[in-house]
Design a protein around this motif. Sequence first.
Motif, PDB file in Angstrom:
ATOM      1  N   GLU A   7       0.824  -1.215   0.000  1.00  0.00           N
ATOM      2  CA  GLU A   7       0.000   0.000   0.000  1.00  0.00           C
ATOM      3  C   GLU A   7       0.859   1.266   0.000  1.00  0.00           C
ATOM      4  N   ALA A   8       2.091   1.159   0.470  1.00  0.00           N
ATOM      5  CA  ALA A   8       2.989   2.313   0.484  1.00  0.00           C
ATOM      6  C   ALA A   8       3.739   2.486  -0.836  1.00  0.00           C
ATOM      7  N   HIS A   9       3.710   1.460  -1.682  1.00  0.00           N
ATOM      8  CA  HIS A   9       4.467   1.535  -2.936  1.00  0.00           C
ATOM      9  C   HIS A   9       3.760   2.470  -3.909  1.00  0.00           C
ATOM     10  N   PRO A  10       4.477   3.411  -4.511  1.00  0.00           N
ATOM     11  CA  PRO A  10       3.815   4.420  -5.359  1.00  0.00           C
ATOM     12  C   PRO A  10       3.200   3.871  -6.639  1.00  0.00           C
ATOM     13  N   VAL A  11       3.694   2.741  -7.114  1.00  0.00           N
ATOM     14  CA  VAL A  11       3.181   2.169  -8.369  1.00  0.00           C
ATOM     15  C   VAL A  11       2.256   0.989  -8.101  1.00  0.00           C
ATOM     16  N   TYR A  12       2.718   0.001  -7.346  1.00  0.00           N
ATOM     17  CA  TYR A  12       1.928  -1.220  -7.137  1.00  0.00           C
ATOM     18  C   TYR A  12       0.633  -0.952  -6.370  1.00  0.00           C
ATOM     19  N   SER A  13       0.625   0.062  -5.515  1.00  0.00           N
ATOM     20  CA  SER A  13      -0.601   0.385  -4.786  1.00  0.00           C
ATOM     21  C   SER A  13      -1.713   0.793  -5.749  1.00  0.00           C
ATOM     22  N   ARG A  14      -1.328   1.288  -6.917  1.00  0.00           N
ATOM     23  CA  ARG A  14      -2.302   1.692  -7.935  1.00  0.00           C
ATOM     24  C   ARG A  14      -2.578   0.577  -8.932  1.00  0.00           C
TER      25      ARG A  14
END
Length: 488
Positions: free
Chosen positions: A225-232
Amino acid sequence: MSFKIAIIGAGSVGFTKKLFTDILCVPEFKDIEFALTDVSEHNLQMIKAILDRIVEANKLPTRVTATTNRRKALEGARYIISCVRVGGLEAYADDIRIPLKYGIDQCVGDTICAGGILYGQRNIPVILDFCKDIGEVAETNAKFLNYANPMAMNTWAAIEYGKVDTVGLCHGVQHGAEQIAEVLGAKSTGELDYVCSGINHQTWFIDLRLNGRKIGKDELVAAFEAHPVYSRQEKLRIDVLKRFGVYSTESNGHLSEYLPWYRKRPEEITRWIDMSDWIHGETGGYLRYSTETRNWFETEYPQFLEAASKPIDASRRSNEHASHILEALETNRVYRGHFNVKNNGVITNLPRDAIIESPGFVDRFGINMVSGITLPEACAATCIASINVQRMSVHAAISGDIDLLKLAVLHDPLVGAVSTPEEVWQMVDEMVVAQAAWLPQYAHAVPAARERLSKSQVKTREWAGAARRSVRSIEELRAEKAALKQAG
């Protein structure tokens, strides 16, 4: 060492080149022979020219032959690698188009769901032909390495009915591990230890350790959830992680097709997917990507040929299993990977006859699976639903029983969440009629199916899907690649 490798479906140019260069990264393999075969003479000659250029540039004694005569290519082969797509993009387009008329929106459609099941019906008769030839003309005890989807169905048919020593290979586990290592801040996947087990495209990271420290659900959820890409990009996948407690190997788009919950309504589809790349859930995304890739290769072939003149760099050997398996079998350098084989009790809470994907070790004695693995109950339940569909699909493909085929489609999790029995019966009739050229086992059933379609009262709709994109032109692809290059 000197032995022969046959590659069936070698016209899958990019993948064949990758397998070829990976295998030649093993120093002992420089004297081997590659026999390429495909139904397309045009594609064969393109890939042969590329591989010949690699051999010449690296001053290797490796031999490369190419023929549309599959049996000739298999003569004396010790290893046979399959990466076929029976029916090509023409049949694949119907795997996506026809189910959309009945409200079934697929991103890939190559594993289960309506498209994957029909894909299996096209593949299995051909797989059995491969097995017959392997048994008759290949080296005694030759090993069949299947890369073709639908992985579980193809491998199931080859083992159970083809009676050939077969292993199914996929790269989903490796890609999932790369994501996990990244979100946890590892310098490389070498810092990550894991046990990943289940069935192909529904494999689960049931034990994760970073530098020996066990990683729990809460830490992994927070990291994603903190990852800027994978969270999306992986919203659905993260939601499954939260609910199941373990991460799935499969991409957002792939995973969404195997479950009955996320693609059942158009508004739900757009909520859970991401359109930054096809693999995150785009309607028919892999069909679009495959079409663009084919068109790009045909147009830019001179560049691919020129790139083949570069020296092979062993440090860039990929993590595709094939070369590592062959190296372990031939040199006894032990390799650990994740392989698709018949269960036979390896996973305690999945059916014994199922094709599982689970850890194993390879050496001169073969592929040795780690046994006694038990999946979390939710993971097992999800896998079993798919296994039941796969089993019926394989039996239908072998027998040519169209009623059993319809029951297999009816029991698919996503199809069942979207369509009524009447819609499923008509949809299967329509798909069998449209793909009759690649479904010899159903030839006897086509006239009756066509007659039923002419009298049907089931309503359909022309629907592009919840998130469809058009195939881009070569000019558009060039502009995009130029922009990415400039930005990078």
